[in-house]
Write an enzyme that holds these catalytic residues in place. Structure first.
Site, mmCIF file in Angstrom:
data_model
loop_
_atom_site.group_PDB
_atom_site.id
_atom_site.type_symbol
_atom_site.label_atom_id
_atom_site.label_comp_id
_atom_site.label_asym_id
_atom_site.label_seq_id
_atom_site.Cartn_x
_atom_site.Cartn_y
_atom_site.Cartn_z
ATOM 1 N N ALA A 1 -83.818 54.926 9.790
ATOM 2 C CA ALA A 1 -84.505 54.055 10.740
ATOM 3 C C ALA A 1 -84.568 54.696 12.122
ATOM 4 O O ALA A 1 -83.624 55.350 12.553
ATOM 5 C CB ALA A 1 -83.786 52.716 10.831
ATOM 6 N N HIS A 2 -85.695 54.520 12.799
ATOM 7 C CA HIS A 2 -85.825 54.940 14.189
ATOM 8 C C HIS A 2 -85.586 53.698 15.060
ATOM 9 O O HIS A 2 -86.130 52.628 14.785
ATOM 10 C CB HIS A 2 -87.216 55.511 14.464
ATOM 11 C CG HIS A 2 -87.443 56.841 13.846
ATOM 12 N ND1 HIS A 2 -87.718 57.961 14.592
ATOM 13 C CD2 HIS A 2 -87.428 57.247 12.551
ATOM 14 C CE1 HIS A 2 -87.883 58.998 13.790
ATOM 15 N NE2 HIS A 2 -87.711 58.578 12.536
ATOM 16 N N PRO A 3 -84.795 53.825 16.108
ATOM 17 C CA PRO A 3 -84.435 52.648 16.917
ATOM 18 C C PRO A 3 -85.553 52.222 17.867
ATOM 19 O O PRO A 3 -85.545 52.558 19.049
ATOM 20 C CB PRO A 3 -83.203 53.143 17.685
ATOM 21 C CG PRO A 3 -83.427 54.616 17.826
ATOM 22 C CD PRO A 3 -84.149 55.048 16.594
ATOM 23 N N HIS A 4 -86.501 51.441 17.357
ATOM 24 C CA HIS A 4 -87.655 51.085 18.186
ATOM 25 C C HIS A 4 -87.286 50.152 19.337
ATOM 26 O O HIS A 4 -88.054 49.999 20.280
ATOM 27 C CB HIS A 4 -88.744 50.436 17.324
ATOM 28 C CG HIS A 4 -88.320 49.181 16.636
ATOM 29 N ND1 HIS A 4 -87.695 49.187 15.410
ATOM 30 C CD2 HIS A 4 -88.418 47.895 17.010
ATOM 31 C CE1 HIS A 4 -87.426 47.944 15.055
ATOM 32 N NE2 HIS A 4 -87.855 47.145 16.003
ATOM 33 N N THR B 1 -87.747 56.302 20.423
ATOM 34 C CA THR B 1 -87.586 56.384 18.970
ATOM 35 C C THR B 1 -87.330 57.809 18.520
ATOM 36 O O THR B 1 -87.162 58.066 17.327
ATOM 37 C CB THR B 1 -88.852 55.874 18.251
ATOM 38 O OG1 THR B 1 -89.968 56.684 18.650
ATOM 39 C CG2 THR B 1 -89.105 54.407 18.581
#
Length: 200
Positions: A37-40, A45
């Site tokens: 997961a990319h931390p939006h 990100t």
């Protein structure tokens, strides 16, 4: 099959080694597993902010120079979820995308092109994007009986004459066979030396 590939399972998809697969599973073409997961919700990100810097050689030196390795290791642990765990007798249709950190229960069915973001309960049919439960494969009472007997622990050659088309009758026959001394299937682990000898 991946690291824990169960006996009598097959896959038409190339799965990551970290995916765990039980026995008697059927996996169609095009099944894939999501990446990290990319931390939006963070300021960026980009992987520089959450610890995937090892995959980006141009910033490794900057990370070390800034003394951020320890900090990013902690962040990385929070962002990188485990690979999926797939139970026994699971059927996964074509082009299914599995999220990270999920468990697919025994006997589950996942429809083609489904996006699975949450755990799938045992013997549940799920479809859609995102995938949602449609129904149980069998009545709850029968599901409980299957889970108690765990037929997938046995070699399929022991099921000669069993009624596959009548689940209740099949379980009756299995109970009788167990009462007569039927033992679970415990295969010998396959070693590299065995593969080399077979290729011989």
């Amino acid at each position: 099959l991946p690291r824990r590939g169960g006996a009598f399972s097959y896959s038409h998809s190339a799965l990551p080694l970290e995916v765990s697969v039980g026995r008697y599973c059927s996996i169609a073409v095009g099944m894939t597993v999501m990446g990290n997961a990319h931390p939006h919700e963070w300021i960026s990100t980009s992987p520089f902010s959450y610890g995937s810097w090892r995959n980006h050689g141009n910033i490794i030196a900057a990370v070390r120079d800034a003394g951020l390795e320890g900090r990013w290791e902690a962040l990385k642990a929070n962002r990188h979820k485990a690979f999926p765990v797939i139970g026994n007798d699971v059927w996964i249709g074509q082009e299914v995308l599995l999220g990270r950190g999920i468990t697919v229960g025994d006997g589950a069915v996942i429809g083609a092109r489904s996006l699975v973001l949450h755990d799938v309960e045992p013997f549940t049919v799920v479809v859609g994007s995102p995938a949602r439960a449609k129904r149980l494969r069998f009545p709850e009472r029968l599901v409980q009986r299957i889970q108690a007997l765990r037929w997938w622990n046995y070699h399929f050659t022991e099921f000669r004459g069993f009624r596959f088309d009548q689940p209740e009758a099949f379980l009756d026959q299995l109970e009788e066979a167990i009462a007569r001394g039927l033992q679970p299937y415990r295969p010998e682990p396959l070693r590299a030396a065995d593969l080399l000898a077979a290729a011989g």
